[in-house]
Design a protein around this motif. Structure first.
Motif, PDB file in Angstrom:
ATOM      1  N   GLU A  49      56.033  51.589  51.074  1.00  0.00           N
ATOM      2  CA  GLU A  49      56.493  52.720  50.266  1.00  0.00           C
ATOM      3  C   GLU A  49      56.534  52.309  48.799  1.00  0.00           C
ATOM      4  OE1 GLU A  49      60.442  55.563  49.697  1.00  0.00           O
ATOM      5  OE2 GLU A  49      60.178  54.388  51.535  1.00  0.00           O
ATOM      6  N   ILE A  50      56.046  53.182  47.936  1.00  0.00           N
ATOM      7  CA  ILE A  50      56.000  52.906  46.500  1.00  0.00           C
ATOM      8  C   ILE A  50      56.910  53.876  45.759  1.00  0.00           C
ATOM      9  CG2 ILE A  50      54.556  52.839  44.431  1.00  0.00           C
ATOM     10  CD1 ILE A  50      53.805  50.647  46.280  1.00  0.00           C
ATOM     11  N   GLU A  51      57.746  53.334  44.896  1.00  0.00           N
ATOM     12  CA  GLU A  51      58.505  54.148  43.944  1.00  0.00           C
ATOM     13  C   GLU A  51      57.986  53.794  42.558  1.00  0.00           C
ATOM     14  OE1 GLU A  51      62.649  53.427  44.330  1.00  0.00           O
ATOM     15  OE2 GLU A  51      62.804  54.274  46.357  1.00  0.00           O
ATOM     16  N   ALA A  52      57.262  54.707  41.928  1.00  0.00           N
ATOM     17  CA  ALA A  52      56.654  54.431  40.626  1.00  0.00           C
ATOM     18  C   ALA A  52      57.140  55.446  39.602  1.00  0.00           C
ATOM     19  CB  ALA A  52      55.135  54.472  40.726  1.00  0.00           C
ATOM     20  N   ARG A  53      57.452  54.950  38.424  1.00  0.00           N
ATOM     21  CA  ARG A  53      57.893  55.826  37.341  1.00  0.00           C
ATOM     22  C   ARG A  53      57.386  55.283  36.014  1.00  0.00           C
ATOM     23  NH1 ARG A  53      64.091  55.243  38.531  1.00  0.00           N
ATOM     24  NH2 ARG A  53      63.167  55.316  40.615  1.00  0.00           N
ATOM     25  N   ALA A  54      57.496  56.093  34.973  1.00  0.00           N
ATOM     26  CA  ALA A  54      57.000  55.713  33.652  1.00  0.00           C
ATOM     27  C   ALA A  54      58.151  55.513  32.673  1.00  0.00           C
ATOM     28  CB  ALA A  54      56.051  56.784  33.124  1.00  0.00           C
ATOM     29  N   LYS A  55      58.081  54.436  31.905  1.00  0.00           N
ATOM     30  CA  LYS A  55      59.053  54.160  30.847  1.00  0.00           C
ATOM     31  C   LYS A  55      58.367  53.351  29.757  1.00  0.00           C
ATOM     32  CE  LYS A  55      63.346  54.077  33.610  1.00  0.00           C
ATOM     33  NZ  LYS A  55      64.032  55.155  32.870  1.00  0.00           N
ATOM     34  N   ALA A  56      59.025  53.223  28.612  1.00  0.00           N
ATOM     35  CA  ALA A  56      58.523  52.359  27.550  1.00  0.00           C
ATOM     36  C   ALA A  56      58.604  50.901  27.997  1.00  0.00           C
ATOM     37  CB  ALA A  56      59.336  52.565  26.273  1.00  0.00           C
ATOM     38  N   SER A  57      57.760  50.056  27.410  1.00  0.00           N
ATOM     39  CA  SER A  57      57.685  48.649  27.827  1.00  0.00           C
ATOM     40  C   SER A  57      59.038  47.946  27.765  1.00  0.00           C
ATOM     41  CB  SER A  57      56.677  47.900  26.952  1.00  0.00           C
ATOM     42  OG  SER A  57      55.362  48.324  27.222  1.00  0.00           O
ATOM     43  N   ALA A  58      59.819  48.205  26.716  1.00  0.00           N
ATOM     44  CA  ALA A  58      61.127  47.557  26.585  1.00  0.00           C
ATOM     45  C   ALA A  58      62.048  47.938  27.741  1.00  0.00           C
ATOM     46  CB  ALA A  58      61.770  47.930  25.253  1.00  0.00           C
ATOM     47  N   ASP A  59      61.986  49.194  28.166  1.00  0.00           N
ATOM     48  CA  ASP A  59      62.814  49.653  29.284  1.00  0.00           C
ATOM     49  C   ASP A  59      62.322  49.074  30.609  1.00  0.00           C
ATOM     50  OD1 ASP A  59      64.409  51.206  27.578  1.00  0.00           O
ATOM     51  OD2 ASP A  59      62.998  52.879  27.682  1.00  0.00           O
ATOM     52  N   VAL A  60      61.004  48.914  30.736  1.00  0.00           N
ATOM     53  CA  VAL A  60      60.446  48.293  31.940  1.00  0.00           C
ATOM     54  C   VAL A  60      60.969  46.864  32.075  1.00  0.00           C
ATOM     55  CG1 VAL A  60      58.341  47.543  33.111  1.00  0.00           C
ATOM     56  CG2 VAL A  60      58.367  49.725  31.880  1.00  0.00           C
ATOM     57  N   LEU A  61      60.927  46.117  30.986  1.00  0.00           N
ATOM     58  CA  LEU A  61      61.405  44.732  31.014  1.00  0.00           C
ATOM     59  C   LEU A  61      62.888  44.657  31.352  1.00  0.00           C
ATOM     60  CD1 LEU A  61      59.552  43.081  28.001  1.00  0.00           C
ATOM     61  CD2 LEU A  61      59.277  42.557  30.429  1.00  0.00           C
ATOM     62  N   SER A  62      63.670  45.565  30.787  1.00  0.00           N
ATOM     63  CA  SER A  62      65.109  45.579  31.078  1.00  0.00           C
ATOM     64  C   SER A  62      65.357  45.816  32.563  1.00  0.00           C
ATOM     65  CB  SER A  62      65.804  46.668  30.252  1.00  0.00           C
ATOM     66  OG  SER A  62      65.731  46.375  28.876  1.00  0.00           O
ATOM     67  N   GLY A  63      64.576  46.717  33.154  1.00  0.00           N
ATOM     68  CA  GLY A  63      64.727  47.011  34.570  1.00  0.00           C
ATOM     69  C   GLY A  63      64.376  45.830  35.456  1.00  0.00           C
ATOM     70  N   ILE A  64      63.333  45.091  35.077  1.00  0.00           N
ATOM     71  CA  ILE A  64      62.947  43.906  35.849  1.00  0.00           C
ATOM     72  C   ILE A  64      64.016  42.824  35.729  1.00  0.00           C
ATOM     73  CG2 ILE A  64      61.269  42.022  36.017  1.00  0.00           C
ATOM     74  CD1 ILE A  64      59.123  43.988  35.161  1.00  0.00           C
ATOM     75  N   GLU A  65      64.489  42.592  34.518  1.00  0.00           N
ATOM     76  CA  GLU A  65      65.505  41.558  34.295  1.00  0.00           C
ATOM     77  C   GLU A  65      66.797  41.868  35.044  1.00  0.00           C
ATOM     78  OE1 GLU A  65      65.725  41.613  30.082  1.00  0.00           O
ATOM     79  OE2 GLU A  65      63.981  40.308  29.788  1.00  0.00           O
TER      80      GLU A  65
END
Length: 227
Positions: A49-65
């Protein structure tokens, strides 16, 4: 020997189970680059199952961290410190214009010309915008940004309406956008797009499988950033 074979079989079954039941949380900043990779992975691993969404790069990094995301597609100079990933594409940052715009007819622009036009950029957390504004600052130019938008389709709509020139990756443009790229005379305007994850996640079966599909598209190799 039988015990070794059983152990190997058990590991393979566990890996297959992990791939089958895991939900992979993905966030991307540029759907034109991310969706083909996601689609190819889903074809190879239809049970995931994939949950994919779009955000700015800075927000993507924050989510991963923070552990809210497993994989991110980001624009950056290099793989961020403490993460693992690979380069998906290298592409120039360009202006995006209607075909009848003077700069589109000319095909290229310098900073003094760019300063005369209204610009439509992505939000401030965008890697594309950071690269563009860093280069503009070094050229001692203050861009006239009249709109900051997230979705690419919104930028395309506003450029078509004549509100201003867009700022984007050359790789984002497609024929269906009915817009043309305008090259900027500045060698610093090169963007690199990476697929990244936390280092410990790179060895999780489903993440490892996803990165393998990325490697096929980008023809790249995994890179671990310095710590």
């Amino acid at each position: 020997m039988l015990r070794v074979l059983c152990a190997d079989l058990e590991r393979e079954l566990v890996a297959a189970r992990d791939l089958a039941i895991v939900t992979l949380r993905i966030c991307h900043s540029t759907y034109q680059l991310a969706i083909p990779v996601i689609g190819r992975f889903m074809q190879a691993q239809p049970g995931t199952e994939i949950e994919a969404r779009a955000k700015a790069s800075a927000d993507v990094l924050s989510g991963i961290e923070a552990g809210r995301l497993d994989i991110g597609f980001i624009t950056a100079r290099e793989v961020p410190d403490g993460m693992q990933g690979m380069k998906l594409v290298k592409t120039p940052v360009v202006l995006v214009a209607r075909p009848d715009h003077p700069l589109a007819i000319k095909g290229h622009a310098d900073w003094s010309e760019i300063a005369q036009f209204s610009l439509i950029q992505r939000e401030k957390g965008s890697g594309t915008r950071q690269i563009f504004e860093r280069a503009a600052n070094l050229a001692q130019i203050e861009p006239d940004t009249v709109l900051a938008l997230g979705p690419w389709r919104s930028i395309v709509t506003m450029v078509r309406a004549g509100i201003g020139l867009g700022v984007a990756f050359a790789a984002e443009l497609s024929a269906t956008d009915e817009l043309v790229p305008v090259r900027i005379a500045d060698g610093r305007l090169i963007a690199r797009h990476f697929v990244v994850c936390q280092k410990h996640m790179a060895h999780v079966a489903v993440v490892e499988a996803f990165l393998a599909k990325t490697c096929v598209q980008g023809n790249g190799s995994a890179t671990t950033a310095r710590i």
